[in-house]
Design a protein around this motif. Sequence first.
Motif, PDB file in Angstrom:
ATOM      1  N   ALA A   1      30.311  86.712 104.235  1.00 23.89           N
ATOM      2  CA  ALA A   1      30.195  86.601 105.688  1.00 23.89           C
ATOM      3  C   ALA A   1      28.873  85.929 106.052  1.00 23.89           C
ATOM      4  O   ALA A   1      27.897  86.009 105.297  1.00 23.89           O
ATOM      5  CB  ALA A   1      30.261  87.989 106.317  1.00 23.89           C
ATOM      6  N   ASP A   2      28.852  85.278 107.204  1.00 28.47           N
ATOM      7  CA  ASP A   2      27.646  84.572 107.645  1.00 28.47           C
ATOM      8  C   ASP A   2      26.430  85.483 107.683  1.00 28.47           C
ATOM      9  O   ASP A   2      25.349  85.102 107.249  1.00 28.47           O
ATOM     10  CB  ASP A   2      27.851  83.949 109.030  1.00 28.47           C
ATOM     11  N   GLU A   3      26.605  86.708 108.187  1.00 34.91           N
ATOM     12  CA  GLU A   3      25.457  87.614 108.279  1.00 34.91           C
ATOM     13  C   GLU A   3      24.958  88.024 106.886  1.00 34.91           C
ATOM     14  O   GLU A   3      23.768  88.248 106.697  1.00 34.91           O
ATOM     15  CB  GLU A   3      25.746  88.846 109.149  1.00 34.91           C
ATOM     16  N   ASP A   4      25.868  88.101 105.918  1.00 28.59           N
ATOM     17  CA  ASP A   4      25.453  88.381 104.541  1.00 28.59           C
ATOM     18  C   ASP A   4      24.711  87.185 103.948  1.00 28.59           C
ATOM     19  O   ASP A   4      23.697  87.342 103.269  1.00 28.59           O
ATOM     20  CB  ASP A   4      26.661  88.726 103.657  1.00 28.59           C
TER      21      ASP A   4
ATOM     22  N   ASP B   1      22.984  85.028 105.481  1.00 26.32           N
ATOM     23  CA  ASP B   1      21.660  84.907 106.105  1.00 26.32           C
ATOM     24  C   ASP B   1      20.615  85.782 105.429  1.00 26.32           C
ATOM     25  O   ASP B   1      19.415  85.511 105.520  1.00 26.32           O
ATOM     26  CB  ASP B   1      21.723  85.270 107.593  1.00 26.32           C
ATOM     27  N   SER B   2      21.052  86.832 104.742  1.00 23.73           N
ATOM     28  CA  SER B   2      20.101  87.754 104.110  1.00 23.73           C
ATOM     29  C   SER B   2      19.747  87.350 102.674  1.00 23.73           C
ATOM     30  O   SER B   2      18.934  88.000 102.033  1.00 23.73           O
ATOM     31  CB  SER B   2      20.672  89.173 104.122  1.00 23.73           C
TER      32      SER B   2
END
Length: 82
Positions: free
Chosen positions: A60-63, A65-66
């Motif tokens: 996922a995009d939020e993953d 990003d990390s």
Amino acid sequence: MSEQEVMEKVVKSVTPYAKDKDALTSVSLDTHFLSDLKINSARLVDVVLAFEDTFDIEVADEDADSVETVGDAVQLIQSKLA
């Protein structure tokens, strides 16, 4: 899959995108994609896509990003494989 196996595949996946090829010889879990391997931020999308293909996972995009270090990538991938 062991942490070492995941790490080896991560390094192999990022190799085409790393501008600092010498840094690839001493990659550790603390190796930073941007500052150590000199992968530009726009290419990180390609790196994440390579991880998805290599490990047959979805990130996922939020993953994505990390993920800043090799260790972050290994940890994320292992969580997706579990």
